[in-house]
Design an enzyme around this catalytic site. Sequence first.
Site, PDB file in Angstrom:
ATOM      1  N   ASP A 141       0.870  -1.172   0.000  1.00 46.25           N
ATOM      2  CA  ASP A 141       0.000   0.000   0.000  1.00 46.25           C
ATOM      3  C   ASP A 141       0.914   1.231   0.000  1.00 46.25           C
ATOM      4  O   ASP A 141       2.068   1.146   0.455  1.00 46.25           O
ATOM      5  CB  ASP A 141      -0.873  -0.035   1.259  1.00 46.25           C
ATOM      6  CG  ASP A 141      -1.574   1.282   1.511  1.00 46.25           C
ATOM      7  OD1 ASP A 141      -2.330   1.721   0.631  1.00 46.25           O
ATOM      8  OD2 ASP A 141      -1.355   1.875   2.588  1.00 46.25           O
ATOM      9  N   THR A 180      -2.414  -0.152  -4.697  1.00 45.84           N
ATOM     10  CA  THR A 180      -2.869   1.110  -4.117  1.00 45.84           C
ATOM     11  C   THR A 180      -4.270   1.517  -4.556  1.00 45.84           C
ATOM     12  O   THR A 180      -4.742   1.089  -5.609  1.00 45.84           O
ATOM     13  CB  THR A 180      -1.865   2.243  -4.475  1.00 45.84           C
ATOM     14  OG1 THR A 180      -2.317   3.484  -3.931  1.00 45.84           O
ATOM     15  CG2 THR A 180      -1.736   2.403  -5.990  1.00 45.84           C
TER      16      THR A 180
END
Length: 271
Positions: free
Chosen positions: A9, A43
């Site tokens: 992430d 993401t």
Amino acid sequence: MEQKLIALDLDGTTLNEHSQISTRTRQVLQKASKAGHIVSIVTGRPYRISKDIYDKLGIKTPMVNFNGALGHIPHQNWNREYQDTFPREIALDLLNNKEKLGIKMIAAEAKDMLLANSSDSSYNDDFFPSVLAKNEILNEINLKYDPASITMLVERRAREKIIATLQQIYGEAIEVGVWGGPNPVLELEPKGITKEKGLRYLAKNFNISRKNVIAFGDEHNDIEMIDYAGWGVVMKNGIDPLKKIANDVTSLDNTQDGLANYLEDYLQLAE
């Protein structure tokens, strides 16, 4: 050590408090890559505001954007690239009812598309353009294709009500997510899309078993990914519900190179 797939992430995890990748984090991730592990960004960000981070890392692996709706290899024509979308009519319907719903700004996008109803340079999170050309204004003429994602800046006090309304009206076609940044931003993705889908896709592509998947995250949109990974690691600064399902929590936060320190130890990369 067996080859690992490392899913990253960005905001609150790989990036520091200035939304930048530190020198140390970059060095550790490059070390992991040179050791034969697969380092991949997963993401919620659009491609347009994550490609510079990808380029700084110097990796050539696939990247997942829009919380799993887009999987691709930047700067390449990858024959396994995918993009999931939802009907453009939803974007136009939201645009027509934005005042009634409490939506201040709205952007509809896909890998190579960004349209917004207005520009505003006062928001520094890059989700909304500061300047718009005539052909970049969100309207029925310019929105020729179905979007992979919609990002909306909403009235903070009305956020929960807006989420409930969106789920009630469009719930069969979309997922509603909350951005973990400072501004009240909602993200819409196609129904069934989560970061887990992108991570599963990467694991299958590289023939990596689930037990050899490591994922790092900090927010609500990381829950499915952390849960799927054989080793799910949550940042010290992460939310409590995520920590409850994690295999481990970093001892340092994203402002202290928490990911880099953890990964260096876990993969035994220290020289």
